[in-house]
Design a protein around this motif. Structure first.
Motif, PDB file in Angstrom:
ATOM      1  N   GLU A  42      -7.843   5.980   4.566  1.00 26.96           N
ATOM      2  CA  GLU A  42      -8.856   4.960   4.253  1.00 26.96           C
ATOM      3  C   GLU A  42      -9.249   5.021   2.771  1.00 26.96           C
ATOM      4  O   GLU A  42      -9.394   3.986   2.118  1.00 26.96           O
ATOM      5  CB  GLU A  42     -10.088   5.218   5.136  1.00 26.96           C
ATOM      6  N   ASP A  43      -9.396   6.225   2.233  1.00 24.06           N
ATOM      7  CA  ASP A  43      -9.714   6.373   0.791  1.00 24.06           C
ATOM      8  C   ASP A  43      -8.637   5.693  -0.052  1.00 24.06           C
ATOM      9  O   ASP A  43      -8.933   4.947  -0.986  1.00 24.06           O
ATOM     10  CB  ASP A  43      -9.761   7.857   0.385  1.00 24.06           C
ATOM     11  N   VAL A  44      -7.370   5.995   0.283  1.00 15.24           N
ATOM     12  CA  VAL A  44      -6.258   5.450  -0.513  1.00 15.24           C
ATOM     13  C   VAL A  44      -6.223   3.928  -0.394  1.00 15.24           C
ATOM     14  O   VAL A  44      -6.109   3.210  -1.411  1.00 15.24           O
ATOM     15  CB  VAL A  44      -4.911   6.055  -0.040  1.00 15.24           C
ATOM     16  N   GLU A  45      -6.351   3.432   0.832  1.00 12.64           N
ATOM     17  CA  GLU A  45      -6.255   1.966   1.032  1.00 12.64           C
ATOM     18  C   GLU A  45      -7.429   1.242   0.370  1.00 12.64           C
ATOM     19  O   GLU A  45      -7.255   0.154  -0.175  1.00 12.64           O
ATOM     20  CB  GLU A  45      -6.143   1.648   2.525  1.00 12.64           C
ATOM     21  N   ARG A  46      -8.603   1.885   0.393  1.00 10.26           N
ATOM     22  CA  ARG A  46      -9.764   1.251  -0.256  1.00 10.26           C
ATOM     23  C   ARG A  46      -9.542   1.156  -1.772  1.00 10.26           C
ATOM     24  O   ARG A  46      -9.801   0.122  -2.386  1.00 10.26           O
ATOM     25  CB  ARG A  46     -11.018   2.064   0.055  1.00 10.26           C
ATOM     26  N   ILE A  47      -9.012   2.227  -2.372  1.00 13.18           N
ATOM     27  CA  ILE A  47      -8.776   2.208  -3.826  1.00 13.18           C
ATOM     28  C   ILE A  47      -7.692   1.172  -4.164  1.00 13.18           C
ATOM     29  O   ILE A  47      -7.817   0.420  -5.138  1.00 13.18           O
ATOM     30  CB  ILE A  47      -8.394   3.625  -4.331  1.00 13.18           C
ATOM     31  N   LEU A  48      -6.642   1.097  -3.332  1.00 17.49           N
ATOM     32  CA  LEU A  48      -5.581   0.099  -3.586  1.00 17.49           C
ATOM     33  C   LEU A  48      -6.151  -1.316  -3.492  1.00 17.49           C
ATOM     34  O   LEU A  48      -5.817  -2.186  -4.313  1.00 17.49           O
ATOM     35  CB  LEU A  48      -4.430   0.280  -2.591  1.00 17.49           C
ATOM     36  N   GLU A  49      -6.999  -1.553  -2.506  1.00 15.79           N
ATOM     37  CA  GLU A  49      -7.595  -2.886  -2.336  1.00 15.79           C
ATOM     38  C   GLU A  49      -8.485  -3.230  -3.540  1.00 15.79           C
ATOM     39  O   GLU A  49      -8.441  -4.337  -4.080  1.00 15.79           O
ATOM     40  CB  GLU A  49      -8.383  -2.924  -1.014  1.00 15.79           C
ATOM     41  N   ALA A  80       6.247  -3.935  -5.117  1.00 17.01           N
ATOM     42  CA  ALA A  80       7.698  -4.182  -5.088  1.00 17.01           C
ATOM     43  C   ALA A  80       8.195  -4.509  -3.686  1.00 17.01           C
ATOM     44  O   ALA A  80       9.090  -5.352  -3.526  1.00 17.01           O
ATOM     45  CB  ALA A  80       8.441  -2.970  -5.637  1.00 17.01           C
ATOM     46  N   PHE A  81       7.646  -3.850  -2.665  1.00 18.86           N
ATOM     47  CA  PHE A  81       8.201  -3.990  -1.308  1.00 18.86           C
ATOM     48  C   PHE A  81       7.288  -4.767  -0.358  1.00 18.86           C
ATOM     49  O   PHE A  81       7.698  -5.097   0.749  1.00 18.86           O
ATOM     50  CB  PHE A  81       8.476  -2.599  -0.708  1.00 18.86           C
ATOM     51  N   GLY A  82       6.041  -4.991  -0.774  1.00 17.20           N
ATOM     52  CA  GLY A  82       5.104  -5.687   0.104  1.00 17.20           C
ATOM     53  C   GLY A  82       4.576  -4.821   1.221  1.00 17.20           C
ATOM     54  O   GLY A  82       3.871  -5.300   2.115  1.00 17.20           O
ATOM     55  N   ARG A  83       4.914  -3.546   1.202  1.00 18.96           N
ATOM     56  CA  ARG A  83       4.454  -2.613   2.251  1.00 18.96           C
ATOM     57  C   ARG A  83       4.654  -1.187   1.740  1.00 18.96           C
ATOM     58  O   ARG A  83       5.410  -0.968   0.772  1.00 18.96           O
ATOM     59  CB  ARG A  83       5.262  -2.782   3.538  1.00 18.96           C
ATOM     60  N   LEU A  84       3.995  -0.256   2.407  1.00 19.08           N
ATOM     61  CA  LEU A  84       4.211   1.171   2.125  1.00 19.08           C
ATOM     62  C   LEU A  84       4.736   1.882   3.372  1.00 19.08           C
ATOM     63  O   LEU A  84       5.578   2.768   3.290  1.00 19.08           O
ATOM     64  CB  LEU A  84       2.898   1.831   1.668  1.00 19.08           C
ATOM     65  N   GLU A  85       4.217   1.454   4.511  1.00 19.00           N
ATOM     66  CA  GLU A  85       4.597   2.047   5.802  1.00 19.00           C
ATOM     67  C   GLU A  85       6.127   1.998   5.947  1.00 19.00           C
ATOM     68  O   GLU A  85       6.744   0.948   5.758  1.00 19.00           O
ATOM     69  CB  GLU A  85       3.933   1.231   6.914  1.00 19.00           C
ATOM     70  N   GLY A  86       6.715   3.136   6.258  1.00 19.03           N
ATOM     71  CA  GLY A  86       8.144   3.182   6.542  1.00 19.03           C
ATOM     72  C   GLY A  86       9.040   3.314   5.321  1.00 19.03           C
ATOM     73  O   GLY A  86      10.251   3.484   5.476  1.00 19.03           O
ATOM     74  N   LEU A  87       8.479   3.248   4.110  1.00 17.81           N
ATOM     75  CA  LEU A  87       9.337   3.402   2.923  1.00 17.81           C
ATOM     76  C   LEU A  87       9.859   4.839   2.850  1.00 17.81           C
ATOM     77  O   LEU A  87       9.203   5.776   3.303  1.00 17.81           O
ATOM     78  CB  LEU A  87       8.564   3.101   1.633  1.00 17.81           C
ATOM     79  N   HIS A  88      11.044   4.983   2.247  1.00 20.93           N
ATOM     80  CA  HIS A  88      11.617   6.316   2.021  1.00 20.93           C
ATOM     81  C   HIS A  88      11.801   6.498   0.512  1.00 20.93           C
ATOM     82  O   HIS A  88      12.450   5.686  -0.141  1.00 20.93           O
ATOM     83  CB  HIS A  88      12.963   6.443   2.744  1.00 20.93           C
ATOM     84  N   GLN A 135       2.204  13.989  -0.775  1.00 16.50           N
ATOM     85  CA  GLN A 135       1.023  13.934   0.111  1.00 16.50           C
ATOM     86  C   GLN A 135       0.529  12.496   0.282  1.00 16.50           C
ATOM     87  O   GLN A 135       0.155  12.081   1.378  1.00 16.50           O
ATOM     88  CB  GLN A 135      -0.102  14.802  -0.467  1.00 16.50           C
ATOM     89  N   ALA A 136       0.548  11.735  -0.806  1.00 16.87           N
ATOM     90  CA  ALA A 136       0.060  10.347  -0.732  1.00 16.87           C
ATOM     91  C   ALA A 136       0.988   9.497   0.140  1.00 16.87           C
ATOM     92  O   ALA A 136       0.529   8.657   0.926  1.00 16.87           O
ATOM     93  CB  ALA A 136      -0.054   9.757  -2.135  1.00 16.87           C
ATOM     94  N   LEU A 137       2.303   9.724   0.008  1.00 21.10           N
ATOM     95  CA  LEU A 137       3.258   8.951   0.818  1.00 21.10           C
ATOM     96  C   LEU A 137       3.056   9.263   2.298  1.00 21.10           C
ATOM     97  O   LEU A 137       3.078   8.363   3.143  1.00 21.10           O
ATOM     98  CB  LEU A 137       4.696   9.268   0.390  1.00 21.10           C
ATOM     99  N   GLU A 138       2.845  10.525   2.607  1.00 20.52           N
ATOM    100  CA  GLU A 138       2.650  10.888   4.010  1.00 20.52           C
ATOM    101  C   GLU A 138       1.393  10.210   4.564  1.00 20.52           C
ATOM    102  O   GLU A 138       1.393   9.712   5.697  1.00 20.52           O
ATOM    103  CB  GLU A 138       2.566  12.409   4.177  1.00 20.52           C
ATOM    104  N   LEU A 139       0.358  10.162   3.735  1.00 15.76           N
ATOM    105  CA  LEU A 139      -0.904   9.542   4.184  1.00 15.76           C
ATOM    106  C   LEU A 139      -0.726   8.092   4.614  1.00 15.76           C
ATOM    107  O   LEU A 139      -1.369   7.631   5.539  1.00 15.76           O
ATOM    108  CB  LEU A 139      -1.920   9.551   3.026  1.00 15.76           C
ATOM    109  N   VAL A 140       0.150   7.372   3.893  1.00 14.34           N
ATOM    110  CA  VAL A 140       0.272   5.930   4.150  1.00 14.34           C
ATOM    111  C   VAL A 140       1.456   5.601   5.058  1.00 14.34           C
ATOM    112  O   VAL A 140       1.831   4.437   5.193  1.00 14.34           O
ATOM    113  CB  VAL A 140       0.364   5.129   2.831  1.00 14.34           C
ATOM    114  N   GLY A 141       2.059   6.623   5.656  1.00 12.86           N
ATOM    115  CA  GLY A 141       3.126   6.359   6.625  1.00 12.86           C
ATOM    116  C   GLY A 141       4.487   6.162   5.996  1.00 12.86           C
ATOM    117  O   GLY A 141       5.401   5.608   6.624  1.00 12.86           O
ATOM    118  N   ALA A 142       4.658   6.620   4.763  1.00 10.51           N
ATOM    119  CA  ALA A 142       5.991   6.606   4.126  1.00 10.51           C
ATOM    120  C   ALA A 142       6.532   8.033   4.146  1.00 10.51           C
ATOM    121  O   ALA A 142       5.794   8.974   4.430  1.00 10.51           O
ATOM    122  CB  ALA A 142       5.865   6.101   2.695  1.00 10.51           C
ATOM    123  N   ARG A 143       7.827   8.189   3.828  1.00 10.95           N
ATOM    124  CA  ARG A 143       8.371   9.551   3.844  1.00 10.95           C
ATOM    125  C   ARG A 143       9.086   9.846   2.540  1.00 10.95           C
ATOM    126  O   ARG A 143       9.466   8.913   1.806  1.00 10.95           O
ATOM    127  CB  ARG A 143       9.285   9.785   5.049  1.00 10.95           C
TER     128      ARG A 143
END
Ligand code: CP
Length: 321
Positions: free
Chosen positions: A23-30, A156-164, A182-190
């Motif tokens: 939530e912290d990360v998504e709020r700052i991105l927004e 660039a991708f329109g999403r973060l979830e699922g990116l590698h 750590q940030a990638l893991e938080l948002v569902g990327a690997r």
């Protein structure tokens, strides 16, 4: 408009990605996306931090981070001053604690700290009443770099979830790699860390990534994230690789190592011809300029965020080490 000056005991800091929530990360991105739309206007200044003071305290070299924090504070109408260790009383032997306490006497709202020692930003957060933002502490953390990288990837991708993301190079000395994994893991990327075994420390998998010493494993990734060889963090005589030439041959990112559709990122400064070929750095696949632009809006968002969002657990909320 939320109250911008919480009591000292409730100050928020951004010290590390560890401890930030999704939530912290998504709020700052927004917030950064909203700040970005303000930069398209002819009049780019926002009144958001008028009357506030931001101090940049930098004990290590910087171009991007210092320039973007300074401009971010100005775009938000804050008063800002930048102190570099060289040329300050640090040259006369003043300690970090005494320097921070001296600057705290001017009652800044935010102190942005870059320092070669792990934990320096946390130390400043303990000896001043300001909100503290870590702009890089040794090889430990560079949280705003990680968030700006997420911003550029999402653009660039329109999403973060699922990116590698394949992070290639000198992981051992890289605060950027630690924060980004750590940030990638938080948002569902690997992420996969790739480099010579001497530069990809054992145990990094615990941060939530895989590791490899084979550059061919980078081909599957959506993003090739290239790290600089951090020679300034290697002691004289320490040999992590046989030679830079050999490193470049095995891990340097050449056009042949970039799959069509992949994007290439680098936190800067780049060593062209070492970790990245100039043809890649200047290609359409490279997002390096986007990362620099993202740095301004993300740092505007971070300055706003640390002064406005109520802490989850006082005295330190986001990014407790
Ligand atoms: N990426 C980064 O931290 O760059 P600077 O050292 O130029 O601030």
């Amino acid at each position: 408009m939320p109250e911008l000056r919480p009591p000292a005991a409730a100050r928020r800091h951004l010290l590390s990605v560890q401890g930030m929530s999704r939530e912290d990360v998504e709020r700052i991105l927004e917030t950064a996306r909203r700040m970005a739309s303000s930069l398209d206007r002819e009049m780019k200044k926002l009144p958001t931090l008028r009357g506030r003071t931001v101090v940049n305290l930098f004990y290590e070299s910087s171009t991007r981070t210092l320039a973007s924090f300074e401009l971010a504070a100005k775009r938000l109408s804050a008063d800002t001053m930048s102190i570099r260790a060289s040329g300050s009383s640090v040259d006369k032997g003043e300690s970090l604690k005494d320097t921070a306490s001296t600057l705290a006497a001017y009652d800044p709202d935010i102190i942005v700290v870059r320092h070669p020692s792990i934990g320096a930003a946390q130390l400043v957060s303990r000896c001043t009443a300001a909100s503290v933002v870590n702009a890089g502490d040794g090889k430990h953390q560079h949280p705003t770099q990680a968030v700006l990288d997420l911003y550029a990837m999402e653009e660039a991708f329109g999403r973060l979830e699922g990116l590698h993301v394949a992070i290639v190079g000198d992981v051992l000395h890289s605060r950027v790699a630690r924060s980004l994994v750590q940030a990638l893991e938080l948002v569902g990327a690997r992420s996969t860390l790739i480099g010579p075994p001497t530069l990809v420390p054992r145990g990094m998998e615990a941060l939530g990534c895989s590791t490899s010493s084979d550059i061919r494993d980078a081909v599957q990734a959506d993003v090739l994230y290239v790290l600089r060889m951090q020679r300034e963090r290697m002691a004289p005589g320490e040999a992590f690789i046989p030679s830079l030439r050999e490193y470049t041959a095995l891990y340097g990112i050449t056009p042949e190592r970039v799959r069509p559709g992949q994007v290439v990122m680098h936190p800067g400064p780049m060593n062209r011809g070492v970790e990245i070929d100039a043809r890649v750095a200047d290609s359409e696949a490279a997002l390096v300029g986007n990362q620099v632009r993202a740095g301004l809006v993300v740092r505007m968002a971070v300055l706003y965020d640390v002064l406005t969002v109520a802490p989850v657990a006082a005295p330190v909320a986001a990014g407790v080490m």
